[in-house]
Design a protein around this motif. Structure first.
Motif, PDB file in Angstrom:
ATOM      1  N   ARG A  54     -31.551 104.775 -71.040  1.00 49.85           N
ATOM      2  CA  ARG A  54     -32.097 103.732 -70.181  1.00 49.85           C
ATOM      3  C   ARG A  54     -31.890 104.137 -68.724  1.00 49.85           C
ATOM      4  N   ARG A  55     -32.870 103.846 -67.882  1.00 50.84           N
ATOM      5  CA  ARG A  55     -32.767 104.169 -66.456  1.00 50.84           C
ATOM      6  C   ARG A  55     -31.807 103.224 -65.737  1.00 50.84           C
ATOM      7  N   THR A  56     -31.748 101.960 -66.209  1.00 48.96           N
ATOM      8  CA  THR A  56     -30.818 100.972 -65.661  1.00 48.96           C
ATOM      9  C   THR A  56     -30.169 100.251 -66.831  1.00 48.96           C
ATOM     10  N   ALA A  57     -29.131  99.509 -66.543  1.00 51.70           N
ATOM     11  CA  ALA A  57     -28.396  98.823 -67.602  1.00 51.70           C
ATOM     12  C   ALA A  57     -29.227  97.786 -68.332  1.00 51.70           C
ATOM     13  N   ASP A  58     -30.151  97.126 -67.639  1.00 46.38           N
ATOM     14  CA  ASP A  58     -30.874  96.028 -68.290  1.00 46.38           C
ATOM     15  C   ASP A  58     -32.396  96.113 -68.202  1.00 46.38           C
ATOM     16  N   GLY A  59     -32.942  97.175 -67.642  1.00 45.38           N
ATOM     17  CA  GLY A  59     -34.396  97.294 -67.517  1.00 45.38           C
ATOM     18  C   GLY A  59     -35.017  98.030 -68.687  1.00 45.38           C
ATOM     19  N   PRO A  60     -36.348  97.976 -68.796  1.00 45.77           N
ATOM     20  CA  PRO A  60     -37.035  98.621 -69.924  1.00 45.77           C
ATOM     21  C   PRO A  60     -37.299 100.116 -69.741  1.00 45.77           C
ATOM     22  N   ALA A  61     -37.174 100.638 -68.512  1.00 47.49           N
ATOM     23  CA  ALA A  61     -37.487 102.043 -68.256  1.00 47.49           C
ATOM     24  C   ALA A  61     -36.425 102.950 -68.875  1.00 47.49           C
ATOM     25  N   TYR A  62     -36.869 104.124 -69.332  1.00 49.71           N
ATOM     26  CA  TYR A  62     -35.944 105.081 -69.939  1.00 49.71           C
ATOM     27  C   TYR A  62     -36.455 106.501 -69.760  1.00 49.71           C
ATOM     28  N   LEU A  63     -35.592 107.454 -70.059  1.00 46.10           N
ATOM     29  CA  LEU A  63     -36.007 108.847 -70.029  1.00 46.10           C
ATOM     30  C   LEU A  63     -35.769 109.472 -71.399  1.00 46.10           C
ATOM     31  N   GLU A  64     -36.496 110.538 -71.653  1.00 48.11           N
ATOM     32  CA  GLU A  64     -36.398 111.268 -72.925  1.00 48.11           C
ATOM     33  C   GLU A  64     -36.245 112.743 -72.623  1.00 48.11           C
TER      34      GLU A  64
END
Length: 159
Positions: A54-64
């Motif tokens: 996850r990019r932030t603790a509570d947001g939907p964005a992420y990296l792979e």
């Protein structure tokens, strides 16, 4: 396959080391041959090791991050679940070191993600291709009947 182990180390701010160890009769698996290290799409269609964060603790964005025993790699960002995919361009490409015997494959991936914030939960996953071309999908948790490494419910490792 007899065993699959994964170790995650944070060696500095934004720098991760992933150590994957696959044990078993490797002659029954398709392990890609070593190639020039470079960004390559669709590594998940063959044996590869992956990390989602996850990019932030509570947001939907992420990296792979996808890393292949070939030493090829791919790094993507997503705005949300399966949406807004874009190739990520880190300051340094991941460094991949592979050691292989007849019954053991070890792969260490050093990823400098300082330019790519990641502060939330993570998932460590693996795709294994057997000698017939069949793929199997390995994760700490498959939240749905069909494997989907992007499913947020599978991001179980706390930051």
């Amino acid at each position: 396959m007899r065993a699959l182990d994964v170790h995650l180390l944070e060696t500095g701010p934004g720098t991760l080391v992933l150590q994957y160890v696959l044990e078993g009769d490797l002659s029954r698996l398709r392990i890609p041959p070593t190639r020039e290290p470079r960004h390559t799409d669709e590594l998940w269609k063959h044996t590869c090791f992956e990390m989602f964060a996850r990019r932030t603790a509570d947001g939907p964005a992420y990296l792979e991050l996808n890393a292949s025993p070939s030493t090829e790699w791919a790094l993507y960002t997503f705005d949300e679940y399966h949406a807004g995919m874009a190739p990520a361009r880190p300051a340094r490409h991941p460094q991949i070191r592979v050691t292989r015997t007849a019954h053991r494959l070890e792969m260490e991936v050093q990823a400098d993600l300082r330019d790519l914030p990641h502060a939330g939960a993570m998932a460590l996953t693996t795709v294994i291709e057997d000698d017939t071309g069949r793929l199997s999908y390995w994760a700490l948790k498959h939240p749905a009947p069909r494997p989907d490494f992007h499913d947020p419910a599978g991001f179980l490792i706390a930051p």
